[in-house]
Design a protein around this motif. Structure first.
Motif, PDB file in Angstrom:
ATOM      1  N   SER A 129      -7.637  22.410  12.911  1.00 54.84           N
ATOM      2  CA  SER A 129      -6.199  22.618  12.726  1.00 54.84           C
ATOM      3  C   SER A 129      -5.575  23.085  14.031  1.00 54.84           C
ATOM      4  O   SER A 129      -6.256  23.598  14.914  1.00 54.84           O
ATOM      5  CB  SER A 129      -5.948  23.671  11.638  1.00 54.84           C
ATOM      6  N   TRP A 134      -3.384  28.405  10.414  1.00 54.81           N
ATOM      7  CA  TRP A 134      -4.328  27.380   9.948  1.00 54.81           C
ATOM      8  C   TRP A 134      -5.619  27.368  10.756  1.00 54.81           C
ATOM      9  O   TRP A 134      -6.709  27.269  10.180  1.00 54.81           O
ATOM     10  CB  TRP A 134      -3.664  26.003   9.937  1.00 54.81           C
ATOM     11  N   ASP A 138      -9.823  27.676   9.482  1.00 58.46           N
ATOM     12  CA  ASP A 138     -10.666  26.479   9.471  1.00 58.46           C
ATOM     13  C   ASP A 138     -12.114  26.749   9.069  1.00 58.46           C
ATOM     14  O   ASP A 138     -12.672  26.046   8.232  1.00 58.46           O
ATOM     15  CB  ASP A 138     -10.657  25.781  10.836  1.00 58.46           C
ATOM     16  N   THR A 142     -10.445  26.934   4.732  1.00 60.54           N
ATOM     17  CA  THR A 142     -10.251  25.481   4.805  1.00 60.54           C
ATOM     18  C   THR A 142     -11.576  24.759   4.625  1.00 60.54           C
ATOM     19  O   THR A 142     -11.663  23.756   3.915  1.00 60.54           O
ATOM     20  CB  THR A 142      -9.574  25.075   6.116  1.00 60.54           C
TER      21      THR A 142
END
Length: 173
Positions: A129, A134, A138, A142
Motif C-alpha cells: 500500500s 494503509w 499491510d 491487510t
C-alpha cells in the motif's frame, strides 16, 4: 487500451523489499488448459474472486502479454480501481500481471501444472500500500484480510470450475 505506469529499476527493487506476499494453492478437477483459460479471462473474475466488483475495458477472452484491463476492487473496508497489465504468459503454465496505482502496487502470478487428473493452481500476490495508515497495516490487518479473501477465491474457483463449467467447454462461456 490503458497502460501500466512504468516502474524504474529502483522502484521495482523497493517494491520487492517491502511487499507483503500471500500464496494460495488448490487442486481443481479440470485440465490446466481449462483452468488457465478461465482465470486469465478477467471478464470472468467476478464469478470466483470476492474482491472483484467489476472488470472493464477488456475483451471476454484470455489476455496475452501487454494487454490491460481495469478492475474495481473491494478489500475489506477499501474500494479502489486498478489498471492491470499482463506482464507474462505461457499457456497453460504461468500468467503474470501487475499494477501500480495511487493506492498501492501489486504483482500476481498464477502457476498451473497437471496434478493427476486435474490441475494444481498456485496464486502468488505481492502487494504494498501507499500512504498512511494503509502501509502500516499491510503486514498485519491487510495481510490477515487478504489471506482469507485469497483462500475464499480459490475455493470459489474450484467450485465454479468443477460444478458449473464441467458441463460445457470454456469457449461457450
Amino acid at each position: 487500451m490503458m497502460r501500466l505506469k512504468t516502474m524504474t529499476l529502483a522502484d521495482m527493487h523497493e517494491f520487492q523489499r517491502e511487499a507483503v506476499r500471500i500464496e494460495t494453492e488448490i487442486t481443481i478437477a479440470r485440465s490446466p488448459e481449462d483452468v488457465f483459460d478461465y482465470v486469465t479471462t478477467p471478464a470472468l473474475w467476478h464469478t470466483w474472486h470476492p474482491a472483484t466488483l467489476g472488470v472493464y475495458d477488456v475483451e471476454p477472452r484470455p489476455l496475452t502479454t501487454g494487454e490491460t484491463m481495469r478492475e474495481k476492487i473491494a478489500v475489506a473496508w477499501r474500494r479502489s480501481e486498478a489498471v492491470w497489465t499482463v506482464l507474462g504468459r505461457d499457456r497453460p503454465g504461468i500468467w503474470e500481471i501487475g499494477t501500480d496505482t495511487a493506492a498501492g502496487s501489486a504483482h500476481i502470478v498464477y502457476r498451473l501444472s497437471a496434478d493427476g487428473a486435474g490441475c494444481r493452481f498456485h496464486r502468488t500476490l505481492d502487494f504494498r500500500s501507499k500512504g498512511w495508515p494503509w502501509r502500516a497495516l499491510d503486514a498485519s490487518v491487510t495481510r490477515w484480510v487478504l489471506e482469507r479473501q485469497s483462500a475464499r477465491a480459490l475455493r470459489n474457483l474450484k467450485a465454479v470450475m468443477e460444478q458449473v463449467i464441467a458441463a460445457q467447454p470454456i469457449e461457450q462461456l
